[in-house]
Design a protein around this motif. Sequence first.
Motif, PDB file in Angstrom:
ATOM      1  N   ALA A 110       0.810  -1.217   0.000  1.00  0.00           N
ATOM      2  CA  ALA A 110       0.000   0.000   0.000  1.00  0.00           C
ATOM      3  C   ALA A 110       0.843   1.266   0.000  1.00  0.00           C
ATOM      4  CB  ALA A 110      -0.952  -0.002   1.188  1.00  0.00           C
ATOM      5  N   THR A 111       1.740   1.368  -0.960  1.00  0.00           N
ATOM      6  CA  THR A 111       2.547   2.581  -1.045  1.00  0.00           C
ATOM      7  C   THR A 111       1.638   3.758  -1.365  1.00  0.00           C
ATOM      8  OG1 THR A 111       2.944   1.931  -3.308  1.00  0.00           O
ATOM      9  CG2 THR A 111       4.753   1.580  -1.755  1.00  0.00           C
ATOM     10  N   PRO A 112       1.857   4.896  -0.701  1.00  0.00           N
ATOM     11  CA  PRO A 112       1.055   6.063  -1.063  1.00  0.00           C
ATOM     12  C   PRO A 112       1.397   6.488  -2.482  1.00  0.00           C
ATOM     13  CG  PRO A 112       2.771   6.641   0.519  1.00  0.00           C
ATOM     14  CD  PRO A 112       2.829   5.160   0.352  1.00  0.00           C
ATOM     15  N   ASN A 124       7.754   9.879   3.232  1.00  0.00           N
ATOM     16  CA  ASN A 124       8.516  11.039   3.714  1.00  0.00           C
ATOM     17  C   ASN A 124       8.916  12.004   2.593  1.00  0.00           C
ATOM     18  OD1 ASN A 124      10.292   9.322   2.530  1.00  0.00           O
ATOM     19  ND2 ASN A 124      11.829   9.374   4.144  1.00  0.00           N
ATOM     20  N   TYR A 125       8.320  11.836   1.396  1.00  0.00           N
ATOM     21  CA  TYR A 125       8.636  12.754   0.294  1.00  0.00           C
ATOM     22  C   TYR A 125       7.933  14.092   0.520  1.00  0.00           C
ATOM     23  CZ  TYR A 125      10.598   9.065  -2.688  1.00  0.00           C
ATOM     24  OH  TYR A 125      11.366   8.068  -3.218  1.00  0.00           O
ATOM     25  N   LEU A 126       8.631  15.162   0.193  1.00  0.00           N
ATOM     26  CA  LEU A 126       8.020  16.493   0.254  1.00  0.00           C
ATOM     27  C   LEU A 126       7.316  16.819  -1.055  1.00  0.00           C
ATOM     28  CD1 LEU A 126      10.827  18.536   2.057  1.00  0.00           C
ATOM     29  CD2 LEU A 126       8.661  17.765   3.006  1.00  0.00           C
ATOM     30  N   THR A 133       4.615  17.696  -7.780  1.00  0.00           N
ATOM     31  CA  THR A 133       3.517  18.158  -6.932  1.00  0.00           C
ATOM     32  C   THR A 133       3.993  18.221  -5.481  1.00  0.00           C
ATOM     33  OG1 THR A 133       1.929  17.095  -8.361  1.00  0.00           O
ATOM     34  CG2 THR A 133       1.179  17.636  -6.148  1.00  0.00           C
ATOM     35  N   GLN A 134       3.635  19.306  -4.796  1.00  0.00           N
ATOM     36  CA  GLN A 134       3.981  19.409  -3.373  1.00  0.00           C
ATOM     37  C   GLN A 134       3.109  18.434  -2.596  1.00  0.00           C
ATOM     38  OE1 GLN A 134       5.725  22.607  -1.856  1.00  0.00           O
ATOM     39  NE2 GLN A 134       5.989  21.317  -0.049  1.00  0.00           N
ATOM     40  N   LEU A 135       3.762  17.480  -1.921  1.00  0.00           N
ATOM     41  CA  LEU A 135       3.014  16.465  -1.174  1.00  0.00           C
ATOM     42  C   LEU A 135       2.897  16.854   0.299  1.00  0.00           C
ATOM     43  CD1 LEU A 135       4.802  13.370  -2.733  1.00  0.00           C
ATOM     44  CD2 LEU A 135       2.509  14.188  -3.287  1.00  0.00           C
ATOM     45  N   LYS A 136       3.963  17.393   0.875  1.00  0.00           N
ATOM     46  CA  LYS A 136       3.960  17.761   2.291  1.00  0.00           C
ATOM     47  C   LYS A 136       4.760  19.030   2.491  1.00  0.00           C
ATOM     48  CE  LYS A 136       3.097  13.233   4.004  1.00  0.00           C
ATOM     49  NZ  LYS A 136       3.655  11.949   4.326  1.00  0.00           N
ATOM     50  N   CYS A 142      13.328  21.773  11.368  1.00  0.00           N
ATOM     51  CA  CYS A 142      14.190  20.623  11.064  1.00  0.00           C
ATOM     52  C   CYS A 142      13.936  20.040   9.672  1.00  0.00           C
ATOM     53  CB  CYS A 142      14.020  19.534  12.123  1.00  0.00           C
ATOM     54  SG  CYS A 142      12.421  18.704  12.037  1.00  0.00           S
ATOM     55  N   SER A 143      13.052  20.645   8.911  1.00  0.00           N
ATOM     56  CA  SER A 143      12.743  20.239   7.534  1.00  0.00           C
ATOM     57  C   SER A 143      12.124  18.847   7.419  1.00  0.00           C
ATOM     58  CB  SER A 143      13.992  20.292   6.642  1.00  0.00           C
ATOM     59  OG  SER A 143      14.462  21.621   6.593  1.00  0.00           O
ATOM     60  N   ALA A 144      11.633  18.261   8.509  1.00  0.00           N
ATOM     61  CA  ALA A 144      10.963  16.974   8.441  1.00  0.00           C
ATOM     62  C   ALA A 144       9.627  17.135   7.712  1.00  0.00           C
ATOM     63  CB  ALA A 144      10.717  16.438   9.852  1.00  0.00           C
ATOM     64  N   PRO A 145       9.220  16.134   6.932  1.00  0.00           N
ATOM     65  CA  PRO A 145       7.929  16.253   6.235  1.00  0.00           C
ATOM     66  C   PRO A 145       6.766  16.180   7.223  1.00  0.00           C
ATOM     67  CG  PRO A 145       8.882  14.076   5.892  1.00  0.00           C
ATOM     68  CD  PRO A 145       9.906  14.859   6.652  1.00  0.00           C
ATOM     69  N   LEU A 146       5.839  17.110   7.099  1.00  0.00           N
ATOM     70  CA  LEU A 146       4.722  17.184   8.049  1.00  0.00           C
ATOM     71  C   LEU A 146       3.408  16.827   7.364  1.00  0.00           C
ATOM     72  CD1 LEU A 146       5.625  20.580   9.785  1.00  0.00           C
ATOM     73  CD2 LEU A 146       6.249  18.259  10.513  1.00  0.00           C
ATOM     74  N   GLU A 147       2.565  16.073   8.086  1.00  0.00           N
ATOM     75  CA  GLU A 147       1.218  15.776   7.583  1.00  0.00           C
ATOM     76  C   GLU A 147       0.394  17.059   7.638  1.00  0.00           C
ATOM     77  OE1 GLU A 147       0.166  12.992   6.334  1.00  0.00           O
ATOM     78  OE2 GLU A 147       1.906  11.736   6.802  1.00  0.00           O
ATOM     79  N   PRO A 148      -0.597  17.216   6.727  1.00  0.00           N
ATOM     80  CA  PRO A 148      -1.353  18.473   6.673  1.00  0.00           C
ATOM     81  C   PRO A 148      -2.063  18.826   7.991  1.00  0.00           C
ATOM     82  CG  PRO A 148      -1.824  17.101   4.766  1.00  0.00           C
ATOM     83  CD  PRO A 148      -0.987  16.278   5.677  1.00  0.00           C
ATOM     84  N   LEU A 149      -2.484  17.810   8.757  1.00  0.00           N
ATOM     85  CA  LEU A 149      -3.252  18.093   9.974  1.00  0.00           C
ATOM     86  C   LEU A 149      -2.386  18.346  11.201  1.00  0.00           C
ATOM     87  CD1 LEU A 149      -6.236  15.588   9.677  1.00  0.00           C
ATOM     88  CD2 LEU A 149      -6.243  18.047   9.321  1.00  0.00           C
TER      89      LEU A 149
END
Length: 194
Positions: A110-112, A124-126, A133-136, A142-149
């Motif tokens: 189930a890869t996104p 963890n892709y941005l 396309t901007q995913l996150k 710290c530049s970590a990818p963040l979920e929208p919520l």
Amino acid sequence: MFLHREHRAQRDDVTGSGIGDIFHSTAFEVVRNLGLFFVVVFWLGLAFWVYRDARRRLDDSWLVGTATAVGLVPFVGPLVYLLFRPPETIAEVRSRDAELRALEARLLRATPTCPVCRSGVESNYLVCPVCTTQLKQPCVSCSAPLEPLWQACPYCATPVGATVADLDTALTAEAAAVPQKRKSSPRQRRAAAS
Ligand SMILES: [Zn+2]
Ligand SMILES: [Zn+2]
């Protein structure tokens, strides 16, 4: 050839009205022998077909032997075998199992996927590496990818921008962002992201 010679020999021996009878009886014998021959060929052919079909459908040699024995019963045996044979061949069962396993593996993995181009992306892709396309959003600290919520970065505890004040606003932003993301072209998104 043999029958023909026998026929001629008999005709030489017998004289008068007997010739016709002998001819008829010999012709009858030829037809009867031919008929018997074809019946036997058909019987053995059917038994052989049962044996071959059983080998394609049954994994167990004992079962194949039993099926062949049933198939040897003249003409009724193959019919009985047809009634009870497994519906699928071993090859069909194997290919179906392989398909199911592949499907299972795909579901488990189930890869996104990118919402725009549907190519596989890591969680963890941005941005999507294929269509950019901007995913996150990256964390400002710290530049970590963040979920929208997310309200704060879980790695460095930095609060996510002050614009997202509460969950309602975040949900509204998320709901608004989804169709917009799909409609806008990659170039527009790239401009918006930069
Ligand atoms: Zn993409
Ligand atoms: Zn962070």
